[in-house]
Design a protein around this motif. Structure first.
Motif, short mmCIF file in Angstrom:
data_model
loop_
_atom_site.label_atom_id
_atom_site.label_comp_id
_atom_site.label_asym_id
_atom_site.label_seq_id
_atom_site.Cartn_x
_atom_site.Cartn_y
_atom_site.Cartn_z
N THR A 209 -6.42 80.32 34.10
CA THR A 209 -6.39 80.95 32.77
C THR A 209 -5.08 81.70 32.57
OG1 THR A 209 -8.80 81.24 32.82
CG2 THR A 209 -7.57 82.57 31.24
N CYS A 210 -4.63 82.38 33.62
CA CYS A 210 -3.37 83.11 33.55
C CYS A 210 -2.21 82.15 33.26
CB CYS A 210 -3.14 83.87 34.85
SG CYS A 210 -1.63 84.86 34.89
N ALA A 211 -2.22 81.00 33.90
CA ALA A 211 -1.16 80.01 33.67
C ALA A 211 -1.20 79.50 32.24
CB ALA A 211 -1.33 78.86 34.66
N ASP A 212 -2.42 79.32 31.70
CA ASP A 212 -2.55 78.87 30.31
C ASP A 212 -1.92 79.88 29.35
OD1 ASP A 212 -3.87 76.61 31.15
OD2 ASP A 212 -5.89 77.41 30.77
N TYR A 213 -2.21 81.16 29.59
CA TYR A 213 -1.67 82.19 28.70
C TYR A 213 -0.17 82.36 28.88
CZ TYR A 213 -6.00 83.78 26.62
OH TYR A 213 -7.14 83.84 25.88
N ALA A 214 0.31 82.21 30.11
CA ALA A 214 1.74 82.30 30.35
C ALA A 214 2.48 81.20 29.56
CB ALA A 214 2.04 82.17 31.83
N GLY A 215 1.88 80.02 29.53
CA GLY A 215 2.46 78.93 28.75
C GLY A 215 2.43 79.22 27.27
N ALA A 216 1.32 79.80 26.80
CA ALA A 216 1.19 80.12 25.38
C ALA A 216 2.19 81.19 24.97
CB ALA A 216 -0.24 80.59 25.09
N LEU A 217 2.43 82.17 25.83
CA LEU A 217 3.37 83.25 25.51
C LEU A 217 4.79 82.73 25.35
CD1 LEU A 217 2.07 86.09 27.87
CD2 LEU A 217 1.91 86.02 25.37
N ARG A 218 5.13 81.68 26.10
CA ARG A 218 6.47 81.12 26.00
C ARG A 218 6.71 80.44 24.65
NH1 ARG A 218 5.68 80.07 31.66
NH2 ARG A 218 4.78 78.01 31.23
N LEU A 219 5.63 80.09 23.96
CA LEU A 219 5.76 79.44 22.66
C LEU A 219 5.94 80.44 21.52
CD1 LEU A 219 2.94 76.75 23.00
CD2 LEU A 219 5.40 76.46 23.38
N LEU A 220 5.65 81.73 21.80
CA LEU A 220 5.79 82.75 20.76
C LEU A 220 7.25 83.10 20.54
CD1 LEU A 220 2.86 85.17 21.70
CD2 LEU A 220 2.85 83.29 20.04
N ARG A 221 7.57 83.55 19.34
CA ARG A 221 8.94 83.95 19.02
C ARG A 221 9.32 85.17 19.85
NH1 ARG A 221 9.97 84.89 12.83
NH2 ARG A 221 9.45 82.66 12.88
N LYS A 222 10.51 85.15 20.42
CA LYS A 222 10.97 86.26 21.26
C LYS A 222 11.17 87.51 20.42
CE LYS A 222 14.49 87.60 24.63
NZ LYS A 222 13.47 88.19 25.53
N ARG A 223 10.69 88.65 20.95
CA ARG A 223 10.80 89.92 20.25
C ARG A 223 12.03 90.68 20.77
NH1 ARG A 223 4.90 92.29 21.49
NH2 ARG A 223 5.91 92.33 23.55
N PRO A 224 12.72 91.42 19.89
CA PRO A 224 13.93 92.14 20.32
C PRO A 224 13.64 93.25 21.33
CG PRO A 224 13.33 92.72 18.06
CD PRO A 224 12.49 91.54 18.44
N GLN A 225 12.39 93.76 21.35
CA GLN A 225 12.07 94.86 22.25
C GLN A 225 11.67 94.41 23.64
OE1 GLN A 225 10.22 93.88 19.68
NE2 GLN A 225 8.03 94.31 19.93
N ASP A 226 11.84 93.11 23.94
CA ASP A 226 11.43 92.57 25.25
C ASP A 226 12.63 92.07 26.04
OD1 ASP A 226 8.73 93.03 24.78
OD2 ASP A 226 8.45 91.07 23.84
N PRO A 227 12.71 92.40 27.34
CA PRO A 227 13.72 91.79 28.21
C PRO A 227 13.29 90.37 28.57
CG PRO A 227 12.34 93.27 29.49
CD PRO A 227 11.90 93.40 28.05
N GLU A 228 14.10 89.69 29.30
CA GLU A 228 13.79 88.32 29.69
C GLU A 228 12.52 88.30 30.55
OE1 GLU A 228 14.20 84.41 29.35
OE2 GLU A 228 15.63 85.86 28.50
N GLY A 229 11.60 87.38 30.22
CA GLY A 229 10.37 87.25 30.99
C GLY A 229 9.17 87.97 30.42
N PHE A 230 9.37 88.80 29.38
CA PHE A 230 8.26 89.51 28.75
C PHE A 230 8.02 88.95 27.37
CE2 PHE A 230 9.35 92.50 32.07
CZ PHE A 230 8.14 93.08 32.41
N PRO A 231 6.77 89.00 26.92
CA PRO A 231 5.55 89.49 27.59
C PRO A 231 5.07 88.55 28.69
CG PRO A 231 5.01 88.60 25.43
CD PRO A 231 6.51 88.59 25.53
N LYS A 232 4.28 89.12 29.61
CA LYS A 232 3.81 88.37 30.76
C LYS A 232 2.30 88.32 30.82
CE LYS A 232 7.71 89.35 33.87
NZ LYS A 232 8.10 89.89 35.20
N ALA A 233 1.80 87.34 31.57
CA ALA A 233 0.36 87.24 31.88
C ALA A 233 0.20 87.41 33.38
CB ALA A 233 -0.19 85.90 31.42
N LEU A 234 -0.73 88.27 33.80
CA LEU A 234 -0.96 88.56 35.22
C LEU A 234 -2.45 88.55 35.50
CD1 LEU A 234 1.40 91.67 35.53
CD2 LEU A 234 1.96 89.34 36.21
N THR A 235 -2.82 88.35 36.76
CA THR A 235 -4.22 88.44 37.16
C THR A 235 -4.46 89.77 37.87
OG1 THR A 235 -3.76 87.33 39.27
CG2 THR A 235 -4.48 85.94 37.43
#
Length: 329
Positions: A209-235
């Motif tokens: 499930t975490c991998a599914d969400y990590a993939g979904a987050l990569r499809l979202l538009r990058k926000r200016p308040q996030d460094p590289e790799g955020f937002p993240k999904a963790l277990t």
């Protein structure tokens, strides 16, 4: 009530004074609201700044269990933790169970922890109307971390993001169509998605499930308040207390980056403006609930019911008469 003395006791870190102050700011009485405004103004300008973490999640995901385990981990590190838990209110009776403190029995006994359950009443967005003011009071009292738990997940329950520095979304594994269960609106707001219950038989499912969400987050538009790799999904596992340290390290990394780049201060400033505008809107709505506007509104509503005037025309007439609006505006 001696507001000046109450403010001094809050700055000294007195828990009883803090609890009394939160009760004051949550009150709807006119005299209490005036005292609450004075208290907030008196406390303004202190140099204390807590990390405000908003947390929402699907029903039964284990929000209270997670907060207790996470809070205990932080207190063991010497941090002072405040928990503002919002419970849903009955649409019929208006009452709330306020059982969060009972569910966090171990954390409630910690000297460096403070737990305050509050009813949501009729306020939408997953938080109570005065939760932000309660967070201000906890910050003035010297708490290092303030955890704000919402009623539960929903597409509109992103209001907690407007009063927190980080927004965590807690989800459970094996929840059916995961990406459909929580829509894009709230996912776009989350800084970290934590898949809870990653233990026992559900550990493999949680990882998937975490991998599914990590993939979904990569499809979202990058926000200016996030460094590289955020937002993240963790277990994480709130029962086995695994993954808590990693999640906290990620939160600190994100917070440090935002402080260094100015996004942290900018977010706080934008939130202050948002809540100013919200207070103006609430004040205008409050005028509609008082006489003579209340009586005029009821009379016009009867005319609308009888078909004597359209809803649009009745609304414009009321606004022109009592709020100084014009048709040209």
């Amino acid at each position: 009530m001696d507001i000046a003395d109450l403010g001094k006791r809050i700055l000294a870190g007195e828990r009883r004074a803090l609890a009394r102050a939160i009760t004051l700011v949550e009150s709807g009485r006119t005299d209490h609201r005036a005292q609450a405004r004075q208290l907030i103004e008196d406390l303004r300008g202190h140099d204390r700044q807590a990390l405000r973490i908003g947390l929402s999640g699907t029903p039964g995901v284990g929000k209270s269990t997670f907060i207790e385990g996470f809070g205990l981990m932080l207190t063991e590190q010497g941090l002072k933790v405040a928990v503002l838990a919002v419970d849903p209110s009955s649409a019929r009776s208006g009452g709330s169970i306020l059982g969060d403190k009972t569910r966090m029995e171990r954390l409630s006994r910690e000297r460096n922890a403070f737990i305050r359950p509050s009813p949501s009443q009729s306020h939408l967005g997953g938080v109570a109307r005065r939760t932000r003011e309660a967070a201000d009071l906890c910050e003035a009292a010297g708490f290092d971390v303030i955890l704000i738990e919402t009623v539960g997940v929903g597409q509109s329950e992103t209001m907690v993001a407007d009063m927190s520095d980080l927004f965590l979304l807690l989800l459970a594994p094996a929840g059916g169509d995961e990406l459909q269960g929580v829509k894009r609106g709230i996912m776009e707001t989350a800084d970290l998605i934590l898949i809870n219950k990653a233990d026992g038989d559900l550990k493999t499912t949680a990882t998937r499930t975490c991998a599914d969400y990590a993939g979904a987050l990569r499809l979202l538009r990058k926000r200016p308040q996030d460094p590289e790799g955020f937002p993240k999904a963790l277990t994480v596992s709130a029962v086995e207390l695994t993954g808590m340290g990693t999640a906290w390290a990620e939160m600190q990394q994100l917070t440090d980056w935002r402080r260094e780049t100015g996004h942290f201060a900018a977010r706080r400033a934008a939130q202050a403006r948002h809540w100013f505008e919200a207070e103006v809107r609430e004040g205008l709505l409050a005028r509609l609930r008082r006489e003579p506007v209340k009586g005029a509104m009821a009379a016009l509503a009867l005319q609308v019911e009888d078909g004597g005037i359209s809803a649009v025309a009745a609304a414009e007439e009321l606004l022109e008469t009592y709020l100084g609006e014009t048709r040209e505006a």
